[in-house]
Write a protein that holds these residues in place. Structure first.
Motif, PDB file in Angstrom:
ATOM      1  N   ALA A 105     -39.214 -63.648   0.497  1.00 41.55           N
ATOM      2  CA  ALA A 105     -38.310 -63.438   1.631  1.00 41.55           C
ATOM      3  C   ALA A 105     -39.145 -63.067   2.849  1.00 41.55           C
ATOM      4  O   ALA A 105     -40.164 -62.389   2.730  1.00 41.55           O
ATOM      5  N   THR A 106     -38.701 -63.538   4.008  1.00 37.37           N
ATOM      6  CA  THR A 106     -39.366 -63.150   5.251  1.00 37.37           C
ATOM      7  C   THR A 106     -38.382 -62.346   6.096  1.00 37.37           C
ATOM      8  O   THR A 106     -37.188 -62.627   6.108  1.00 37.37           O
ATOM      9  N   PHE A 107     -38.928 -61.345   6.748  1.00 36.00           N
ATOM     10  CA  PHE A 107     -38.148 -60.482   7.632  1.00 36.00           C
ATOM     11  C   PHE A 107     -38.834 -60.510   8.997  1.00 36.00           C
ATOM     12  O   PHE A 107     -39.518 -59.558   9.389  1.00 36.00           O
ATOM     13  N   GLU A 108     -38.703 -61.654   9.673  1.00 32.17           N
ATOM     14  CA  GLU A 108     -39.453 -61.923  10.904  1.00 32.17           C
ATOM     15  C   GLU A 108     -39.235 -60.875  11.984  1.00 32.17           C
ATOM     16  O   GLU A 108     -40.185 -60.466  12.657  1.00 32.17           O
ATOM     17  N   ALA A 109     -38.009 -60.419  12.153  1.00 31.58           N
ATOM     18  CA  ALA A 109     -37.709 -59.450  13.205  1.00 31.58           C
ATOM     19  C   ALA A 109     -38.458 -58.135  12.994  1.00 31.58           C
ATOM     20  O   ALA A 109     -38.696 -57.388  13.940  1.00 31.58           O
ATOM     21  N   HIS A 110     -38.857 -57.868  11.752  1.00 34.55           N
ATOM     22  CA  HIS A 110     -39.543 -56.617  11.423  1.00 34.55           C
ATOM     23  C   HIS A 110     -41.012 -56.842  11.073  1.00 34.55           C
ATOM     24  O   HIS A 110     -41.687 -55.908  10.638  1.00 34.55           O
ATOM     25  N   GLN A 111     -41.480 -58.076  11.217  1.00 28.31           N
ATOM     26  CA  GLN A 111     -42.864 -58.457  10.906  1.00 28.31           C
ATOM     27  C   GLN A 111     -43.256 -58.060   9.477  1.00 28.31           C
ATOM     28  O   GLN A 111     -44.321 -57.501   9.233  1.00 28.31           O
ATOM     29  N   LYS A 112     -42.362 -58.385   8.552  1.00 28.30           N
ATOM     30  CA  LYS A 112     -42.597 -58.104   7.134  1.00 28.30           C
ATOM     31  C   LYS A 112     -42.214 -59.331   6.306  1.00 28.30           C
ATOM     32  O   LYS A 112     -41.467 -60.191   6.757  1.00 28.30           O
ATOM     33  N   PHE A 113     -42.722 -59.340   5.089  1.00 27.66           N
ATOM     34  CA  PHE A 113     -42.262 -60.305   4.099  1.00 27.66           C
ATOM     35  C   PHE A 113     -42.232 -59.586   2.762  1.00 27.66           C
ATOM     36  O   PHE A 113     -42.812 -58.506   2.603  1.00 27.66           O
ATOM     37  N   TRP A 150     -46.442 -55.739   5.334  1.00 23.95           N
ATOM     38  CA  TRP A 150     -46.404 -55.951   6.771  1.00 23.95           C
ATOM     39  C   TRP A 150     -47.213 -57.184   7.113  1.00 23.95           C
ATOM     40  O   TRP A 150     -48.408 -57.244   6.854  1.00 23.95           O
ATOM     41  N   ASP A 151     -46.570 -58.196   7.661  1.00 23.15           N
ATOM     42  CA  ASP A 151     -47.240 -59.390   8.160  1.00 23.15           C
ATOM     43  C   ASP A 151     -46.176 -60.434   8.456  1.00 23.15           C
ATOM     44  O   ASP A 151     -45.120 -60.447   7.834  1.00 23.15           O
ATOM     45  N   CYS A 152     -46.453 -61.275   9.406  1.00 21.93           N
ATOM     46  CA  CYS A 152     -45.584 -62.429   9.682  1.00 21.93           C
ATOM     47  C   CYS A 152     -46.202 -63.627   8.977  1.00 21.93           C
ATOM     48  O   CYS A 152     -47.308 -64.042   9.338  1.00 21.93           O
ATOM     49  N   VAL A 153     -45.526 -64.144   7.980  1.00 19.94           N
ATOM     50  CA  VAL A 153     -46.029 -65.305   7.245  1.00 19.94           C
ATOM     51  C   VAL A 153     -44.911 -66.329   7.118  1.00 19.94           C
ATOM     52  O   VAL A 153     -43.731 -66.008   7.278  1.00 19.94           O
ATOM     53  N   SER A 154     -45.294 -67.545   6.789  1.00 25.93           N
ATOM     54  CA  SER A 154     -44.304 -68.593   6.553  1.00 25.93           C
ATOM     55  C   SER A 154     -43.596 -68.329   5.225  1.00 25.93           C
ATOM     56  O   SER A 154     -44.086 -67.573   4.373  1.00 25.93           O
ATOM     57  N   GLU A 194     -43.611 -67.116  -0.671  1.00 27.20           N
ATOM     58  CA  GLU A 194     -43.288 -67.613  -2.023  1.00 27.20           C
ATOM     59  C   GLU A 194     -44.526 -67.659  -2.907  1.00 27.20           C
ATOM     60  O   GLU A 194     -44.488 -67.227  -4.062  1.00 27.20           O
ATOM     61  N   VAL A 195     -45.634 -68.203  -2.394  1.00 29.65           N
ATOM     62  CA  VAL A 195     -46.837 -68.337  -3.229  1.00 29.65           C
ATOM     63  C   VAL A 195     -47.435 -66.965  -3.531  1.00 29.65           C
ATOM     64  O   VAL A 195     -47.944 -66.738  -4.636  1.00 29.65           O
ATOM     65  N   ILE A 196     -47.356 -66.020  -2.601  1.00 29.67           N
ATOM     66  CA  ILE A 196     -47.820 -64.662  -2.890  1.00 29.67           C
ATOM     67  C   ILE A 196     -46.926 -64.034  -3.965  1.00 29.67           C
ATOM     68  O   ILE A 196     -47.417 -63.357  -4.874  1.00 29.67           O
ATOM     69  N   GLY A 197     -45.618 -64.284  -3.894  1.00 33.67           N
ATOM     70  CA  GLY A 197     -44.719 -63.791  -4.934  1.00 33.67           C
ATOM     71  C   GLY A 197     -45.076 -64.331  -6.308  1.00 33.67           C
ATOM     72  O   GLY A 197     -45.116 -63.582  -7.295  1.00 33.67           O
ATOM     73  N   ILE A 198     -45.377 -65.620  -6.380  1.00 34.59           N
ATOM     74  CA  ILE A 198     -45.761 -66.220  -7.671  1.00 34.59           C
ATOM     75  C   ILE A 198     -47.095 -65.651  -8.137  1.00 34.59           C
ATOM     76  O   ILE A 198     -47.256 -65.319  -9.320  1.00 34.59           O
ATOM     77  N   LYS A 199     -48.051 -65.507  -7.228  1.00 34.97           N
ATOM     78  CA  LYS A 199     -49.353 -64.935  -7.591  1.00 34.97           C
ATOM     79  C   LYS A 199     -49.184 -63.522  -8.149  1.00 34.97           C
ATOM     80  O   LYS A 199     -49.771 -63.170  -9.176  1.00 34.97           O
ATOM     81  N   GLU A 200     -48.357 -62.717  -7.493  1.00 29.36           N
ATOM     82  CA  GLU A 200     -48.115 -61.353  -7.972  1.00 29.36           C
ATOM     83  C   GLU A 200     -47.360 -61.360  -9.304  1.00 29.36           C
ATOM     84  O   GLU A 200     -47.632 -60.517 -10.172  1.00 29.36           O
ATOM     85  N   GLN A 243     -55.084 -71.214   4.068  1.00 28.43           N
ATOM     86  CA  GLN A 243     -54.659 -69.961   3.434  1.00 28.43           C
ATOM     87  C   GLN A 243     -53.736 -70.262   2.256  1.00 28.43           C
ATOM     88  O   GLN A 243     -53.886 -69.690   1.180  1.00 28.43           O
ATOM     89  N   PHE A 244     -52.789 -71.168   2.467  1.00 32.14           N
ATOM     90  CA  PHE A 244     -51.879 -71.569   1.402  1.00 32.14           C
ATOM     91  C   PHE A 244     -52.675 -72.123   0.218  1.00 32.14           C
ATOM     92  O   PHE A 244     -52.440 -71.750  -0.938  1.00 32.14           O
ATOM     93  N   GLY A 245     -53.640 -72.988   0.502  1.00 32.76           N
ATOM     94  CA  GLY A 245     -54.460 -73.587  -0.551  1.00 32.76           C
ATOM     95  C   GLY A 245     -55.249 -72.563  -1.348  1.00 32.76           C
ATOM     96  O   GLY A 245     -55.379 -72.672  -2.572  1.00 32.76           O
ATOM     97  N   LEU A 246     -55.782 -71.553  -0.660  1.00 32.97           N
ATOM     98  CA  LEU A 246     -56.518 -70.493  -1.361  1.00 32.97           C
ATOM     99  C   LEU A 246     -55.597 -69.699  -2.289  1.00 32.97           C
ATOM    100  O   LEU A 246     -55.977 -69.349  -3.410  1.00 32.97           O
ATOM    101  N   LEU A 247     -54.394 -69.419  -1.833  1.00 33.01           N
ATOM    102  CA  LEU A 247     -53.421 -68.711  -2.673  1.00 33.01           C
ATOM    103  C   LEU A 247     -53.008 -69.564  -3.871  1.00 33.01           C
ATOM    104  O   LEU A 247     -52.849 -69.046  -4.990  1.00 33.01           O
TER     105      LEU A 247
END
Length: 169
Positions: A25-33, A55-59, A64-70, A105-109
């Motif tokens: 999930a992205t929370f763009e208004a709060h610069q979080k995901f 904390w970060d603005c990401v696509s 999603e890929v960070i969620g799967i990695k975690e 970055q996506f490819g590295l993840l």
């Protein structure tokens, strides 16, 4: 390796298999995901769920890929084998299940995910429709306020319990 599910409903995994649904999930208004992971057994019973935000603005694809990695790291820490990981992010699932190298970055993840999958026993990453990923979506949306939370049957939010109960029928 990853099959494309045409089901609109969550399905119980095979016996002695754990199913882990993941959503970002992205929370763009709060610069979080954030992301949510929900593990269930072959009866559809909640084993554990976790939520995290950063904390970060990401696509959406990066979230999603960070969620799967975690989720894969979580599976490894738990020592689970025979696991089906499901995500409603088709591009991410296809990228992880392919062998294409992507210098980004996506490819590295994606490479990180492939490395973790290679170190695990019998882990399959599959695409599911969003309607079959409601529990993980619920946890991912809640990650904004409930970051770092681990849930089980006794302390899970009512909204998650309701989804898990409905899915198990």
């Amino acid at each position: 390796m990853g099959d494309i599910s045409k089901s609109n409903c969550w399905r119980k995994p095979d016996e002695y298999t754990v199913k882990v649904n993941v959503d970002g999930a992205t929370f763009e208004a709060h610069q979080k995901f954030g992301f949510g992971c929900v593990a269930r057994d072959h009866h559809g019973k909640l084993i554990e769920a976790n939520s995290e935000s950063r904390w970060d603005c990401v696509s959406a694809e990066i979230a999603e890929v960070i969620g799967i990695k975690e989720a894969l790291s979580w599976i490894k820490r738990k020592g689970w084998d025979r696991v089906v990981v499901e995500s409603d992010a088709l591009v991410v699932v296809q990228a992880i299940n392919s062998s294409v190298h992507m210098p980004s970055q996506f490819g590295l993840l994606v490479e990180n995910c492939r490395t973790i999958v290679a170190s695990l026993n019998n882990v399959l990453i599959s695409y599911v429709n969003r309607s079959a990923n409601r529990a993980a979506h619920c946890v991912a949306r809640g990650s904004y306020l409930l970051s770092g939370c681990i849930f089980n049957e006794l302390n899970a939010p009512l909204s998650l319990c309701d989804i898990v109960k409905a899915d198990a029928c």
